[in-house]
Design a protein around this motif. Structure first.
Motif, PDB file in Angstrom:
ATOM      1  N   LEU A  71      28.332  46.898  42.339  1.00 33.53           N
ATOM      2  CA  LEU A  71      29.098  45.990  43.196  1.00 33.53           C
ATOM      3  C   LEU A  71      29.318  46.717  44.519  1.00 33.53           C
ATOM      4  N   LEU A  72      28.849  46.083  45.581  1.00 26.92           N
ATOM      5  CA  LEU A  72      29.023  46.641  46.916  1.00 26.92           C
ATOM      6  C   LEU A  72      30.225  45.945  47.543  1.00 26.92           C
ATOM      7  N   VAL A  73      31.176  46.733  48.008  1.00 24.76           N
ATOM      8  CA  VAL A  73      32.386  46.196  48.627  1.00 24.76           C
ATOM      9  C   VAL A  73      32.409  46.568  50.098  1.00 24.76           C
ATOM     10  N   THR A  74      32.451  45.576  50.965  1.00 27.01           N
ATOM     11  CA  THR A  74      32.587  45.849  52.401  1.00 27.01           C
ATOM     12  C   THR A  74      33.682  44.935  52.942  1.00 27.01           C
ATOM     13  N   GLY A  75      34.384  45.405  53.941  1.00 27.57           N
ATOM     14  CA  GLY A  75      35.448  44.566  54.481  1.00 27.57           C
ATOM     15  C   GLY A  75      36.242  45.312  55.520  1.00 27.57           C
ATOM     16  N   ASN A  76      37.436  44.831  55.778  1.00 28.90           N
ATOM     17  CA  ASN A  76      38.258  45.504  56.775  1.00 28.90           C
ATOM     18  C   ASN A  76      39.743  45.371  56.448  1.00 28.90           C
ATOM     19  N   VAL A  77      40.506  46.223  57.085  1.00 26.20           N
ATOM     20  CA  VAL A  77      41.966  46.177  56.959  1.00 26.20           C
ATOM     21  C   VAL A  77      42.528  46.278  58.370  1.00 26.20           C
ATOM     22  N   THR A  78      43.460  45.387  58.697  1.00 19.56           N
ATOM     23  CA  THR A  78      44.019  45.384  60.049  1.00 19.56           C
ATOM     24  C   THR A  78      45.541  45.419  60.001  1.00 19.56           C
ATOM     25  N   GLY A  79      46.115  46.020  61.013  1.00 22.52           N
ATOM     26  CA  GLY A  79      47.568  46.097  61.088  1.00 22.52           C
ATOM     27  C   GLY A  79      47.982  46.956  62.273  1.00 22.52           C
ATOM     28  N   PHE A  94      49.619  52.151  67.128  1.00 27.45           N
ATOM     29  CA  PHE A  94      48.161  52.115  66.997  1.00 27.45           C
ATOM     30  C   PHE A  94      47.720  50.852  66.275  1.00 27.45           C
ATOM     31  N   ASP A  95      46.757  50.155  66.866  1.00 27.83           N
ATOM     32  CA  ASP A  95      46.128  49.034  66.175  1.00 27.83           C
ATOM     33  C   ASP A  95      45.143  49.591  65.161  1.00 27.83           C
ATOM     34  N   ILE A  96      45.311  49.169  63.932  1.00 29.48           N
ATOM     35  CA  ILE A  96      44.414  49.620  62.881  1.00 29.48           C
ATOM     36  C   ILE A  96      43.361  48.542  62.640  1.00 29.48           C
ATOM     37  N   GLU A  97      42.109  48.924  62.705  1.00 34.15           N
ATOM     38  CA  GLU A  97      41.018  48.023  62.333  1.00 34.15           C
ATOM     39  C   GLU A  97      40.019  48.849  61.538  1.00 34.15           C
ATOM     40  N   GLY A  98      40.395  49.136  60.303  1.00 32.58           N
ATOM     41  CA  GLY A  98      39.593  50.037  59.490  1.00 32.58           C
ATOM     42  C   GLY A  98      38.536  49.295  58.685  1.00 32.58           C
ATOM     43  N   GLU A  99      37.442  49.986  58.420  1.00 32.69           N
ATOM     44  CA  GLU A  99      36.366  49.388  57.628  1.00 32.69           C
ATOM     45  C   GLU A  99      36.441  49.844  56.183  1.00 32.69           C
ATOM     46  N   ILE A 100      36.469  48.860  55.290  1.00 35.06           N
ATOM     47  CA  ILE A 100      36.488  49.140  53.858  1.00 35.06           C
ATOM     48  C   ILE A 100      35.056  49.234  53.355  1.00 35.06           C
ATOM     49  N   GLU A 101      34.793  50.255  52.567  1.00 33.78           N
ATOM     50  CA  GLU A 101      33.454  50.417  52.030  1.00 33.78           C
ATOM     51  C   GLU A 101      33.533  51.035  50.642  1.00 33.78           C
ATOM     52  N   GLY A 102      32.944  50.368  49.670  1.00 34.22           N
ATOM     53  CA  GLY A 102      32.943  50.910  48.313  1.00 34.22           C
ATOM     54  C   GLY A 102      31.674  50.516  47.572  1.00 34.22           C
ATOM     55  N   TYR A 103      31.338  51.303  46.558  1.00 37.49           N
ATOM     56  CA  TYR A 103      30.110  51.069  45.803  1.00 37.49           C
ATOM     57  C   TYR A 103      30.416  51.445  44.361  1.00 37.49           C
ATOM     58  N   PHE A 104      30.422  50.442  43.491  1.00 34.74           N
ATOM     59  CA  PHE A 104      30.804  50.689  42.101  1.00 34.74           C
ATOM     60  C   PHE A 104      29.628  50.357  41.183  1.00 34.74           C
ATOM     61  N   LEU A 105      29.081  51.378  40.522  1.00 27.47           N
ATOM     62  CA  LEU A 105      27.948  51.166  39.615  1.00 27.47           C
ATOM     63  C   LEU A 105      28.382  50.309  38.431  1.00 27.47           C
ATOM     64  N   LEU A 106      27.497  49.392  38.050  1.00 31.29           N
ATOM     65  CA  LEU A 106      27.765  48.530  36.899  1.00 31.29           C
ATOM     66  C   LEU A 106      27.370  49.245  35.609  1.00 31.29           C
ATOM     67  N   ASP A 107      27.880  48.743  34.491  1.00 30.49           N
ATOM     68  CA  ASP A 107      27.538  49.299  33.178  1.00 30.49           C
ATOM     69  C   ASP A 107      26.031  49.331  33.002  1.00 30.49           C
ATOM     70  N   GLY A 108      25.538  50.464  32.548  1.00 33.18           N
ATOM     71  CA  GLY A 108      24.111  50.558  32.244  1.00 33.18           C
ATOM     72  C   GLY A 108      23.242  50.890  33.443  1.00 33.18           C
ATOM     73  N   ALA A 109      23.831  50.892  34.643  1.00 31.98           N
ATOM     74  CA  ALA A 109      23.031  51.210  35.836  1.00 31.98           C
ATOM     75  C   ALA A 109      22.702  52.692  35.842  1.00 31.98           C
ATOM     76  N   GLU A 110      21.467  53.002  36.211  1.00 33.90           N
ATOM     77  CA  GLU A 110      21.031  54.391  36.267  1.00 33.90           C
ATOM     78  C   GLU A 110      21.448  55.007  37.598  1.00 33.90           C
ATOM     79  N   ILE A 111      21.831  56.266  37.526  1.00 33.70           N
ATOM     80  CA  ILE A 111      22.106  57.003  38.763  1.00 33.70           C
ATOM     81  C   ILE A 111      20.766  57.390  39.389  1.00 33.70           C
ATOM     82  N   PRO A 112      20.618  57.244  40.690  1.00 36.62           N
ATOM     83  CA  PRO A 112      19.352  57.618  41.339  1.00 36.62           C
ATOM     84  C   PRO A 112      18.977  59.055  41.000  1.00 36.62           C
TER      85      PRO A 112
END
Ligand SMILES: [Zn+2]
Ligand SMILES: [Zn+2]
Length: 204
Positions: A71-79, A94-112
């Motif tokens: 599951l690839l997670v991309t997005g942002n957080v502002t405040g 400070f205006d916050i406009e941060g980029e959210i980024e995550g990568y969660f391997l699914l069950d059974g997925a092989e690591i490169p």
């Protein structure tokens, strides 16, 4: 990642908007995609020596897509974050406009091949994504190393403590304001230092 490990933060979630994200069943089919959003109220956020305050809840938005392996997670957080200016101690905003980024391997997925298991997050068995660590990482990246109310902040007078952004304090006179009496006594020609003898400059 060393910067992140030194950060202590306490996040308080606004009721109804959990900062953890339960992945819905339909997202487990390859190429599926879903969008999520919410707000999170942050009591206090410590980043290195600085403590930040947020008067309004932060808004976040995340796109989650199934790549087949993960599951690839991309997005942002502002405040808007506030702390004390490192020079004058007034509010630095400070205006916050941060980029959210995550990568969660699914069950059974092989690591490169050649990669380390530790380098990858796996989707937990309860299918709940930890959005908090992603949001914290996004905010930390946005915060300055040295928080200033303004790049040109003049700071406090080291003698009397007056905020020099509000105008000069009395102490400055005793220090220097161009060539003063002391300088003139040392070198009677100091006053001429800024005087141009070159009359050709004005002629074209
Ligand atoms: Zn300042
Ligand atoms: Zn002063």
């Amino acid at each position: 990642m060393d910067e992140l490990s030194s950060v202590r933060s306490s996040l308080r979630v606004v009721s109804g908007d959990p900062l953890s994200l339960e992945v819905p069943a339909e997202l487990f089919s390859p190429a599926e995609f879903a969008q999520f959003e919410g707000t999170v109220a942050v009591d206090e956020f410590e980043c290195g020596p600085d403590s930040y305050r947020f008067s309004e809840p932060l808004s976040w938005h995340a796109d989650v897509s199934n790549t087949g392996d993960a599951l690839l997670v991309t997005g942002n957080v502002t405040g808007e974050a506030r702390t004390d200016c490192a020079r004058c101690l007034e509010d630095a905003v400070f205006d916050i406009e941060g980029e959210i980024e995550g990568y969660f391997l699914l069950d059974g997925a092989e690591i490169p091949e050649g990669a380390d298991e530790d380098e990858f997050d796996r989707l937990p068995a309860n299918h709940v994504l930890d959005m908090e660590s992603l949001v914290v990482a996004a905010i930390v990246f946005e915060l300055p190393l040295v928080p200033l109310c303004d790049e040109d902040c003049k700071g406090l007078c080291p003698t009397c403590g007056a905020n020099l952004n509000e105008g000069p304090c009395g102490c400055e006179k005793e220090q220097s304001d161009g060539p003063d009496e002391f300088e003139l006594a040392k070198n009677p020609f100091a006053a001429l230092a800024n005087f141009s003898f070159d009359s050709d400059e004005s002629a074209d």
